[in-house]
Scaffold this active site. Sequence first.
Site, PDB file in Angstrom:
ATOM      1  N   ASP A   8     -33.057  -7.919 -29.606  1.00  0.00           N
ATOM      2  CA  ASP A   8     -34.395  -7.828 -30.215  1.00  0.00           C
ATOM      3  C   ASP A   8     -34.195  -7.624 -31.719  1.00  0.00           C
ATOM      4  O   ASP A   8     -33.067  -7.732 -32.229  1.00  0.00           O
ATOM      5  CB  ASP A   8     -35.234  -6.727 -29.539  1.00  0.00           C
ATOM      6  CG  ASP A   8     -34.786  -5.317 -29.895  1.00  0.00           C
ATOM      7  OD1 ASP A   8     -33.745  -5.155 -30.570  1.00  0.00           O
ATOM      8  OD2 ASP A   8     -35.483  -4.360 -29.489  1.00  0.00           O
ATOM      9  N   CYS A  66     -30.086  -4.006 -28.601  1.00  0.00           N
ATOM     10  CA  CYS A  66     -31.370  -3.593 -29.175  1.00  0.00           C
ATOM     11  C   CYS A  66     -31.094  -2.357 -30.029  1.00  0.00           C
ATOM     12  O   CYS A  66     -29.937  -2.121 -30.397  1.00  0.00           O
ATOM     13  CB  CYS A  66     -32.431  -3.373 -28.100  1.00  0.00           C
ATOM     14  SG  CYS A  66     -32.096  -2.081 -26.899  1.00  0.00           S
ATOM     15  N   THR A  68     -31.270   0.908 -29.305  1.00  0.00           N
ATOM     16  CA  THR A  68     -30.467   1.900 -28.576  1.00  0.00           C
ATOM     17  C   THR A  68     -29.584   1.270 -27.501  1.00  0.00           C
ATOM     18  O   THR A  68     -28.678   1.920 -26.994  1.00  0.00           O
ATOM     19  CB  THR A  68     -31.390   2.900 -27.851  1.00  0.00           C
ATOM     20  OG1 THR A  68     -32.219   2.146 -26.935  1.00  0.00           O
ATOM     21  CG2 THR A  68     -32.276   3.657 -28.829  1.00  0.00           C
ATOM     22  N   HIS A  99     -14.007  -0.561 -13.165  1.00  0.00           N
ATOM     23  CA  HIS A  99     -14.603   0.131 -12.020  1.00  0.00           C
ATOM     24  C   HIS A  99     -15.916  -0.486 -11.546  1.00  0.00           C
ATOM     25  O   HIS A  99     -16.194  -0.482 -10.352  1.00  0.00           O
ATOM     26  CB  HIS A  99     -14.857   1.603 -12.362  1.00  0.00           C
ATOM     27  CG  HIS A  99     -13.596   2.395 -12.538  1.00  0.00           C
ATOM     28  ND1 HIS A  99     -13.560   3.777 -12.446  1.00  0.00           N
ATOM     29  CD2 HIS A  99     -12.323   2.013 -12.796  1.00  0.00           C
ATOM     30  CE1 HIS A  99     -12.312   4.209 -12.641  1.00  0.00           C
ATOM     31  NE2 HIS A  99     -11.545   3.150 -12.863  1.00  0.00           N
ATOM     32  N   HIS A 134     -13.201   0.135  -5.602  1.00  0.00           N
ATOM     33  CA  HIS A 134     -14.377  -0.148  -6.435  1.00  0.00           C
ATOM     34  C   HIS A 134     -15.208  -1.288  -5.851  1.00  0.00           C
ATOM     35  O   HIS A 134     -16.420  -1.318  -6.015  1.00  0.00           O
ATOM     36  CB  HIS A 134     -13.941  -0.477  -7.862  1.00  0.00           C
ATOM     37  CG  HIS A 134     -13.139   0.621  -8.484  1.00  0.00           C
ATOM     38  ND1 HIS A 134     -13.646   1.883  -8.690  1.00  0.00           N
ATOM     39  CD2 HIS A 134     -11.846   0.659  -8.913  1.00  0.00           C
ATOM     40  CE1 HIS A 134     -12.714   2.652  -9.230  1.00  0.00           C
ATOM     41  NE2 HIS A 134     -11.609   1.932  -9.369  1.00  0.00           N
TER      42      HIS A 134
END
Length: 148
Positions: A8, A66, A68, A99, A134
């Site tokens: 964004d 973005c 955050t 993992h 995993h």
Amino acid sequence: MKIALGADHGGYQLKEEIKQALEGMDGIEIEDFGCDCDQSVDYPDYALPVAEKVASGECDRGILICGTGIGMSIAANKVKGIRCALVHDCFTAKATREHNDSNILAMGARVIGPGLAQEIVKIWLGAEFEGGRHERRIEKIRQIEQKY
Ligand code: RB5
């Protein structure tokens, strides 16, 4: 390896820098889903096409940025088959490939600088899923997806 990129306005500049670095790497093909400037946009509009391209197998991996990284990761993880990891350090960049077999990397351009972001991308692209125990856990995530 074909990589879908999306950002964004908060992540636009960092996406451009990462794109430039990826373009110089051997064996990497980029598909850029925008955005194309730093004008305000809505991150789900960019998370969705990237997540769909990865989920369908048309792209091998995705990178979403973005402010955050949180909005992008939440939106991408709504798409079935997507395991999007929000990463801001080198340790978890490697661990989430080994993992979680993460297929999309999300980062926040307001959280880390471009140097660390580039390093994270390099580590994340280079690390391999370890499988074994995993794989069983990933299968349990797939079962949750089937339930809803
Ligand atoms: C946009 O201002 C900001 O909310 C967005 O880039 C992101 O941080 C959302 O999670």
